[in-house]
Write a protein that holds these residues in place. Structure first.
Motif, PDB file in Angstrom:
ATOM      1  N   PRO A  74       2.398  -5.017  -5.190  1.00 18.56           N
ATOM      2  CA  PRO A  74       1.060  -4.575  -4.793  1.00 18.56           C
ATOM      3  C   PRO A  74       1.030  -4.149  -3.331  1.00 18.56           C
ATOM      4  CG  PRO A  74       1.131  -6.960  -4.976  1.00 18.56           C
ATOM      5  CD  PRO A  74       2.449  -6.453  -5.464  1.00 18.56           C
ATOM      6  N   SER A  75      -0.006  -3.402  -2.976  1.00 18.12           N
ATOM      7  CA  SER A  75      -0.137  -2.943  -1.592  1.00 18.12           C
ATOM      8  C   SER A  75      -0.458  -4.106  -0.655  1.00 18.12           C
ATOM      9  CB  SER A  75      -1.236  -1.879  -1.490  1.00 18.12           C
ATOM     10  OG  SER A  75      -2.468  -2.397  -1.957  1.00 18.12           O
ATOM     11  N   SER A  76      -0.969  -5.172  -1.220  1.00 14.98           N
ATOM     12  CA  SER A  76      -1.306  -6.345  -0.420  1.00 14.98           C
ATOM     13  C   SER A  76      -1.013  -7.597  -1.235  1.00 14.98           C
ATOM     14  CB  SER A  76      -2.783  -6.312  -0.031  1.00 14.98           C
ATOM     15  OG  SER A  76      -3.199  -7.545   0.513  1.00 14.98           O
ATOM     16  N   LEU A  77      -0.694  -8.667  -0.550  1.00 13.39           N
ATOM     17  CA  LEU A  77      -0.443  -9.937  -1.234  1.00 13.39           C
ATOM     18  C   LEU A  77      -1.565 -10.935  -0.980  1.00 13.39           C
ATOM     19  CD1 LEU A  77       3.403 -10.437  -0.707  1.00 13.39           C
ATOM     20  CD2 LEU A  77       2.210  -9.759  -2.781  1.00 13.39           C
ATOM     21  N   THR A  78      -2.746 -10.438  -0.715  1.00 17.62           N
ATOM     22  CA  THR A  78      -3.886 -11.337  -0.486  1.00 17.62           C
ATOM     23  C   THR A  78      -4.595 -11.698  -1.787  1.00 17.62           C
ATOM     24  OG1 THR A  78      -5.316  -9.430  -0.055  1.00 17.62           O
ATOM     25  CG2 THR A  78      -4.262 -10.464   1.844  1.00 17.62           C
ATOM     26  N   ASP A  79      -4.389 -10.911  -2.831  1.00 16.15           N
ATOM     27  CA  ASP A  79      -5.040 -11.175  -4.107  1.00 16.15           C
ATOM     28  C   ASP A  79      -4.172 -12.115  -4.925  1.00 16.15           C
ATOM     29  OD1 ASP A  79      -6.231  -9.077  -6.884  1.00 16.15           O
ATOM     30  OD2 ASP A  79      -6.343 -11.230  -6.489  1.00 16.15           O
ATOM     31  N   THR A  80      -4.483 -13.393  -4.860  1.00 18.19           N
ATOM     32  CA  THR A  80      -3.661 -14.392  -5.530  1.00 18.19           C
ATOM     33  C   THR A  80      -3.857 -14.397  -7.045  1.00 18.19           C
ATOM     34  OG1 THR A  80      -5.335 -16.095  -5.167  1.00 18.19           O
ATOM     35  CG2 THR A  80      -3.594 -15.885  -3.507  1.00 18.19           C
ATOM     36  N   SER A  81      -4.826 -13.640  -7.548  1.00 14.76           N
ATOM     37  CA  SER A  81      -5.008 -13.579  -9.001  1.00 14.76           C
ATOM     38  C   SER A  81      -3.809 -12.917  -9.671  1.00 14.76           C
ATOM     39  CB  SER A  81      -6.288 -12.816  -9.340  1.00 14.76           C
ATOM     40  OG  SER A  81      -6.175 -11.446  -9.000  1.00 14.76           O
ATOM     41  N   ARG A  82      -3.008 -12.215  -8.894  1.00 16.09           N
ATOM     42  CA  ARG A  82      -1.816 -11.576  -9.431  1.00 16.09           C
ATOM     43  C   ARG A  82      -0.590 -12.487  -9.364  1.00 16.09           C
ATOM     44  NH1 ARG A  82      -2.280  -5.663  -6.440  1.00 16.09           N
ATOM     45  NH2 ARG A  82      -4.247  -5.013  -7.380  1.00 16.09           N
ATOM     46  N   PHE A  83      -0.750 -13.669  -8.813  1.00 15.99           N
ATOM     47  CA  PHE A  83       0.374 -14.576  -8.624  1.00 15.99           C
ATOM     48  C   PHE A  83       0.628 -15.397  -9.876  1.00 15.99           C
ATOM     49  CE2 PHE A  83       0.036 -15.056  -3.707  1.00 15.99           C
ATOM     50  CZ  PHE A  83       0.126 -13.685  -3.594  1.00 15.99           C
ATOM     51  N   GLY A  84       1.889 -15.521 -10.215  1.00 10.12           N
ATOM     52  CA  GLY A  84       2.285 -16.401 -11.292  1.00 10.12           C
ATOM     53  C   GLY A  84       2.891 -17.661 -10.699  1.00 10.12           C
ATOM     54  N   ALA A  85       4.100 -17.973 -11.135  1.00  9.33           N
ATOM     55  CA  ALA A  85       4.749 -19.200 -10.682  1.00  9.33           C
ATOM     56  C   ALA A  85       5.101 -19.115  -9.193  1.00  9.33           C
ATOM     57  CB  ALA A  85       6.013 -19.444 -11.489  1.00  9.33           C
ATOM     58  N   TRP A  86       4.948 -20.265  -8.523  1.00 15.79           N
ATOM     59  CA  TRP A  86       5.347 -20.421  -7.116  1.00 15.79           C
ATOM     60  C   TRP A  86       6.513 -21.394  -7.046  1.00 15.79           C
ATOM     61  CZ3 TRP A  86       2.812 -19.085  -2.351  1.00 15.79           C
ATOM     62  CH2 TRP A  86       1.603 -18.405  -2.493  1.00 15.79           C
ATOM     63  N   GLY A  87       7.319 -21.222  -6.026  1.00 16.50           N
ATOM     64  CA  GLY A  87       8.291 -22.254  -5.728  1.00 16.50           C
ATOM     65  C   GLY A  87       7.665 -23.301  -4.823  1.00 16.50           C
ATOM     66  N   GLN A  88       8.438 -24.344  -4.524  1.00 23.10           N
ATOM     67  CA  GLN A  88       7.917 -25.425  -3.688  1.00 23.10           C
ATOM     68  C   GLN A  88       8.023 -25.103  -2.205  1.00 23.10           C
ATOM     69  OE1 GLN A  88      10.957 -25.273  -4.797  1.00 23.10           O
ATOM     70  NE2 GLN A  88      12.231 -25.896  -3.060  1.00 23.10           N
ATOM     71  N   GLY A  89       8.750 -24.054  -1.878  1.00 21.84           N
ATOM     72  CA  GLY A  89       8.904 -23.641  -0.490  1.00 21.84           C
ATOM     73  C   GLY A  89      10.166 -24.192   0.131  1.00 21.84           C
ATOM     74  N   THR A  90      10.643 -23.489   1.134  1.00 20.04           N
ATOM     75  CA  THR A  90      11.795 -23.940   1.916  1.00 20.04           C
ATOM     76  C   THR A  90      11.474 -23.706   3.389  1.00 20.04           C
ATOM     77  OG1 THR A  90      14.211 -23.786   2.174  1.00 20.04           O
ATOM     78  CG2 THR A  90      13.051 -21.726   1.734  1.00 20.04           C
ATOM     79  N   GLN A  91      11.728 -24.717   4.200  1.00 16.95           N
ATOM     80  CA  GLN A  91      11.340 -24.670   5.606  1.00 16.95           C
ATOM     81  C   GLN A  91      12.392 -23.930   6.427  1.00 16.95           C
ATOM     82  OE1 GLN A  91       8.503 -25.766   7.212  1.00 16.95           O
ATOM     83  NE2 GLN A  91       9.355 -24.906   9.111  1.00 16.95           N
ATOM     84  N   VAL A  92      11.909 -23.012   7.248  1.00 17.39           N
ATOM     85  CA  VAL A  92      12.758 -22.291   8.200  1.00 17.39           C
ATOM     86  C   VAL A  92      12.258 -22.622   9.595  1.00 17.39           C
ATOM     87  CG1 VAL A  92      13.416 -20.019   9.075  1.00 17.39           C
ATOM     88  CG2 VAL A  92      13.320 -20.434   6.603  1.00 17.39           C
ATOM     89  N   THR A  93      13.158 -23.113  10.425  1.00 18.28           N
ATOM     90  CA  THR A  93      12.811 -23.433  11.805  1.00 18.28           C
ATOM     91  C   THR A  93      13.778 -22.711  12.731  1.00 18.28           C
ATOM     92  OG1 THR A  93      11.986 -25.616  11.154  1.00 18.28           O
ATOM     93  CG2 THR A  93      12.451 -25.266  13.490  1.00 18.28           C
ATOM     94  N   VAL A  94      13.218 -21.887  13.595  1.00 18.70           N
ATOM     95  CA  VAL A  94      14.038 -21.133  14.536  1.00 18.70           C
ATOM     96  C   VAL A  94      13.749 -21.685  15.931  1.00 18.70           C
ATOM     97  CG1 VAL A  94      14.686 -18.862  15.401  1.00 18.70           C
ATOM     98  CG2 VAL A  94      13.838 -19.126  13.052  1.00 18.70           C
ATOM     99  N   SER A  95      14.735 -22.341  16.480  1.00 17.61           N
ATOM    100  CA  SER A  95      14.529 -23.003  17.763  1.00 17.61           C
ATOM    101  C   SER A  95      15.868 -23.220  18.443  1.00 17.61           C
ATOM    102  CB  SER A  95      13.830 -24.350  17.555  1.00 17.61           C
ATOM    103  OG  SER A  95      13.727 -25.062  18.779  1.00 17.61           O
ATOM    104  N   SER A  96      15.841 -23.169  19.763  1.00 18.09           N
ATOM    105  CA  SER A  96      17.047 -23.458  20.529  1.00 18.09           C
ATOM    106  C   SER A  96      17.064 -24.928  20.953  1.00 18.09           C
ATOM    107  CB  SER A  96      17.122 -22.543  21.754  1.00 18.09           C
ATOM    108  OG  SER A  96      15.945 -22.655  22.538  1.00 18.09           O
TER     109      SER A  96
END
Length: 125
Positions: free
Chosen positions: A103-125
């Motif tokens: 889609p042109s935008s990902l703000t419409d969550t009605s188009r969302f199906g399954a989600w993953g649980q997420g994975t954390q990314v931390t960028v730091s020195s």
């Protein structure tokens, strides 16, 4: 139908990570898949989406640094992140998009199906 992300971690600025999103089975729902992220204190943001071999980028800040790809034999979608910056820090999620094309935008969550649980990314020195 379950999605599982992996590959996050702590990395120094300028480093790289390759996130994986793996579905537990083949499914037509896995045709269009997007990566989103939520940085601390910020709203969720679309990153990249892939439909078969075509991709769409949602965040200008990742241009030239992030790429999305897929391996249909493995029911997997990947997010390769290079030249990571502290502002890339956040929880990254993959989501099945229930329409044939990114889609042109990902703000419409009605188009969302399954989600993953997420994975954390931390960028730091």
């Amino acid at each position: 139908f379950v999605l599982v992300e992996s590959g996050g971690g702590l990395v120094q600025p300028g480093g790289s990570l390759n996130l994986s999103c793996v579905a537990n089975r083949a499914s037509a729902d896995f045709w269009t898949v997007a990566w989103l992220r939520r940085a601390p204190g910020k709203e969720r943001e679309g990153v990249l989406c892939i439909e078969w071999s075509t991709s769409r980028r949602y965040a200008d800040s990742i241009k030239g640094r992030f790429t999305i790809s897929r391996d249909n034999d493995k029911n997997a979608v990947y997010l390769q992140m290079n030249d990571l910056k502290p502002e890339d820090t956040g929880m990254y999620y993959c989501v099945a998009i229930l329409v044939p094309h990114c889609p042109s935008s990902l703000t419409d969550t009605s188009r969302f199906g399954a989600w993953g649980q997420g994975t954390q990314v931390t960028v730091s020195s």
